[in-house]
Design an enzyme around this catalytic site. Structure first.
Site, short mmCIF file in Angstrom:
data_model
loop_
_atom_site.label_atom_id
_atom_site.label_comp_id
_atom_site.label_asym_id
_atom_site.label_seq_id
_atom_site.Cartn_x
_atom_site.Cartn_y
_atom_site.Cartn_z
N GLN A 179 -65.20 -4.71 -23.62
CA GLN A 179 -65.39 -3.26 -23.78
C GLN A 179 -64.69 -2.46 -22.68
O GLN A 179 -64.74 -1.22 -22.70
CB GLN A 179 -66.88 -2.90 -23.81
CG GLN A 179 -67.63 -3.49 -24.99
CD GLN A 179 -67.28 -2.81 -26.32
OE1 GLN A 179 -66.64 -1.76 -26.38
NE2 GLN A 179 -67.73 -3.42 -27.42
N HIS A 201 -59.99 -6.76 -31.94
CA HIS A 201 -60.41 -5.72 -32.89
C HIS A 201 -61.11 -4.53 -32.23
O HIS A 201 -61.42 -3.55 -32.89
CB HIS A 201 -61.26 -6.32 -34.02
CG HIS A 201 -62.64 -6.74 -33.67
ND1 HIS A 201 -63.74 -6.01 -34.02
CD2 HIS A 201 -63.11 -7.82 -33.01
CE1 HIS A 201 -64.83 -6.64 -33.61
NE2 HIS A 201 -64.47 -7.74 -32.98
N CYS A 323 -73.34 -6.95 -33.39
CA CYS A 323 -73.76 -8.34 -33.56
C CYS A 323 -75.28 -8.46 -33.66
O CYS A 323 -75.79 -9.48 -34.09
CB CYS A 323 -73.27 -9.19 -32.39
SG CYS A 323 -71.53 -9.05 -32.16
N1 PMP Z 1 -68.43 -9.29 -25.74
C1 PMP Z 1 -68.65 -7.98 -25.89
C2 PMP Z 1 -69.01 -7.15 -24.69
C3 PMP Z 1 -68.54 -7.38 -27.15
O1 PMP Z 1 -68.76 -6.07 -27.30
C4 PMP Z 1 -68.20 -8.20 -28.26
C5 PMP Z 1 -68.10 -7.61 -29.66
N2 PMP Z 1 -69.27 -6.96 -30.08
C6 PMP Z 1 -67.96 -9.56 -28.05
C7 PMP Z 1 -68.09 -10.07 -26.78
C8 PMP Z 1 -67.60 -10.49 -29.19
O2 PMP Z 1 -66.31 -10.20 -29.66
P1 PMP Z 1 -65.80 -10.70 -31.09
O3 PMP Z 1 -66.30 -9.68 -32.08
O4 PMP Z 1 -64.32 -10.72 -30.97
O5 PMP Z 1 -66.35 -12.05 -31.33
#
Ligand code: PMP
Length: 382
Positions: A179, A201, A323
């Protein structure tokens, strides 16, 4: 509909999409093949590796391509503690990490590793002293995020890296940089990070592409076996099109970072001031945080109800992180910051991207005020 969920994911740049489509159509070779198709794919891969490395100020052979930051974080954590288990079985992290770090460490704890969970303060920031004093002779890894994905809180990773390496040079330092990249200046090498995770992404690149910087000299046990790709650290045929798309997005995000940070911070501050002026809402982000995230709670109101009301009013925001947003649990991050259950269950995140304008923000501010006016009669009956 206005989209304010850039911390969950972003629309890929049209140029990134065009480049990826062209590669899929014309350069479909396997980068490990020794014929012309393979060599051309390998050349694209080498160029993309150099581009990604330049964007974060490291060497091309320190870049390991992955399927995204969830994989990068799993590989950074499990790959190093497995490789260096003869040094000890102690890991330091915080309770406010992204699920891909938090649950990786939890799994290791269940498998017998000893974990120190460093608290965060009411702003969501970890204390340098607490991290450093948790280091023991059997500590193998410190894993921390640069910017929190729910609140935008920024950890002092540079200071932690410096003091960690002064006290215990052999303890490995992993930074989840997802981030922060493109939003703040980043420099894994200056921070003395040994490992640094990124995801394409979140910066207008494709989903399913990420990278792990592994400082030269550091070794990791691969989690995927089966081929010698990615310096033997990550087996599997590289997805050249997505990787080139990521390299392009990283170049653009890196070049625009300073202008983006300045302009988006002005818009973000405006939205924060509006939220502060609505008595029902409680800000969980501070102006010292990353410029693209504002998190607030509507205590006594279910976050989904507030989210859907805002959606009807034309604004897409998010509850928790993408997530975890289908989970009914209160936010682990807000609980770690000392918020009560009502606040942690009624949290909403607004996150901005480089396309947002003053007009978009005016629409959002109006929607926030209308949302509270509509929901006020329902408060605490939820
Ligand atoms: N770390 C952080 C701080 C995130 O915001 C995210 C995505 N929500 C991830 C890891 C995981 O990334 P990815 O969606 O590429 O698996």
């Amino acid at each position: 509909m206005k989209y304010f969920d850039y911390a969950a994911t972003t629309p890929p740049y049209p140029d990134v999409i065009r480049t990826m489509a062209e590669i899929m159509e014309t350069q479909f070779g396997n980068a490990s093949s020794i014929h012309g198709y393979g060599e051309r794919a390998n050349q694209l891969l080498r160029r993309a590796r150099a581009g990604c490395a330049t964007a974060i100020g490291v060497k091309p052979d320190e870049i390991v391509f992955t399927s995204g930051a969830t994989e990068s974080n799993n590989l950074a954590i499990k790959g190093t503690v497995l490789r260096y288990c003869s040094r000890g079985k102690h890991i330091i992290t915080t309770a406010a990490e992204h699920a891909s770090v938090y649950e990786s460490v939890l799994q290791l704890q269940q498998w017998g590793w000893d974990v120190t969970w460093i608290p965060v303060d009411s702003r969501g920031v970890v204390s340098v002293d607490q991290v450093i004093s948790a280091v023991r002779s059997d500590t193998v890894l410190v894993s921390l995020m640069h910017v929190n994905n729910e609140t935008g809180a920024v950890n002092p990773v540079g200071e932690i890296g410096k003091q960690l390496k002064q006290k215990a040079p052999r303890v490995l330092f992993h930074v989840d940089g997802v981030q922060g990249f493109g939003k703040l200046p980043v420099s894994p090498a200056q921070w003395r990070a040994d490992l640094y995770s990124l995801s394409a992404h979140k910066i207008r690149g494709p989903k399913g592409a990420g990278l792990l910087y592994v400082r030269s000299g550091v070794e990791i046990t691969p989690l995927l076996s089966g081929g010698s790709q990615e310096h033997n650290f990550r087996a599997g045929t590289e997805n050249v099109a997505l990787i080139v798309g990521m390299a392009k997005a990283m170049r653009i995000a890196g070049e625009r970072q300073s202008d983006f940070t300045k302009s988006i911070r002005i818009l973000r501050d405006r939205v924060m001031d509006t939220i502060s002026s609505i008595p029902e809402l409680q800000l969980n982000s501070t102006k010292e945080g990353a410029p693209h995230i504002v998190h607030f709670s509507y205590p006594g109101m279910k976050a989904e109800v507030a989210l859907h009301t805002l959606e009807q009013l034309g604004c897409t925001v998010s509850t928790q992180s993408a997530c975890s947003s289908r989970s009914a649990e209160p936010s682990r991050v807000l609980l770690a910051m000392g918020r009560d259950e009502a606040c942690a269950a009624g949290g909403l995140r607004i996150s901005f991207g480089d396309e947002h304008t003053e007009e978009d923000v005016a629409i959002l501010e109006k929607a926030l005020q209308q949302m509270v006016a509509q929901l006020r009669p329902l408060e605490r009956r939820m």
